[in-house]
Design an enzyme around this catalytic site. Sequence first.
Site, short mmCIF file in Angstrom:
data_model
loop_
_atom_site.label_atom_id
_atom_site.label_comp_id
_atom_site.label_asym_id
_atom_site.label_seq_id
_atom_site.Cartn_x
_atom_site.Cartn_y
_atom_site.Cartn_z
CG LEU A 206 -2.24 -1.07 1.49
CD1 LEU A 206 -2.78 -0.96 2.70
CD2 LEU A 206 -3.06 -0.86 0.30
CG ASP A 207 0.64 4.31 -2.89
OD1 ASP A 207 1.27 3.29 -3.27
OD2 ASP A 207 -0.18 5.00 -3.65
NE ARG A 208 6.27 8.06 3.18
CZ ARG A 208 7.22 7.59 3.94
NH1 ARG A 208 7.14 7.90 5.32
NH2 ARG A 208 8.41 7.33 3.52
CB THR B 126 -2.97 4.27 0.46
OG1 THR B 126 -2.99 4.85 -0.53
CG2 THR B 126 -4.52 3.41 0.65
NE ARG C 87 -1.57 9.08 -4.77
CZ ARG C 87 -0.43 9.32 -4.14
NH1 ARG C 87 0.49 8.04 -3.69
NH2 ARG C 87 0.16 10.26 -4.25
#
Length: 327
Positions: free
Chosen positions: A140-142, A144, A246
């Site tokens: 997961l993105d930082r 998110t 995104r």
Amino acid sequence: MREVRTIAVDPGEDGVRLDRWLRRRWPHLTQIQIQKLARSGQIRVDGGRAKADQRLAAGAMVRVPPLPDAPKPGEGKPALDPRDAAFARSLVLYEDEEVLALNKPSGLAVQGGTKTTRHVDRLLSAWGEGLDRPRLTHRLDRDTSGVLVLGKTPAAAAKLSGAFARRRAEKTYWALVAGAPKPPEGVLELPLVKKGVGDREMVVPAQPKEPGAEPAETEFVTVSRAAQRVTWMALRPHTGRTHQLRAHMLAMGHPILGDPKYGNEASAALSEGLKLQLHARRLTLPHPSRGTLILEAPLSKEMKAGFERFGFDEHEADPEPFRRRRR
């Protein structure tokens, strides 16, 4: 370890790289040490020389030579602070003997990097080291928040990773986006490519045959709207490209609120004081040994702030919002 050992590759480790296979068992080994042992022929697979990045097949026999000793307690990387261990344990959504699911908070990176010393991978030391250490199966993105699944054994991690690779994992993200997408539901198929944009690297739309372009597909459904200003969306990535959701929402002209990298003037005006409004809400995938896992993460404080600002109620949502599109 001072003796030569021959170890069979577990069926759940089929396809794992040799260097990763070794570091799961002896995490103190460095990549340089592993490459040196492989180049000198001390590590062998089924009797033959092997490269550090070679993929292993289930049942293969790996010759492991005497290895450097692990650092003594107090040497090497510092032990995990008890407060960090307690924090890691507080994130648990679900745990059994094979699976660990965490509710990753916004702002916590999954893996370390330059100047990033506190991250999920480091916090996993709360469960132990070596074979006791859970293994990441996706990312997961930082910024998110939401469900992050790990395997607690090499075999479980391989099966969970395989479920993601074979698209047997159904991910449902919640996002607040600028404007009102039309149509309100559908599938966006738009290849993406990493490019330098100004002083930063971004993922942007690409032509299918453009060098570096990768297919990317996102399913989307409108859950609720705050007039025409903001829409609460359920998003399901059918592919796992970096920053896919995104970049796709920006390409649709409806960027996710609170996103300083993939935003526009409209989203910036609506995002004042908000962090990224993207949350990995629900994940359904096969359990490594039995049945199906259905994991759900409560809203993060960052998402709650967005919901409160625009008047959304999380209880309005269908737990399976994509089901109606398949009727």
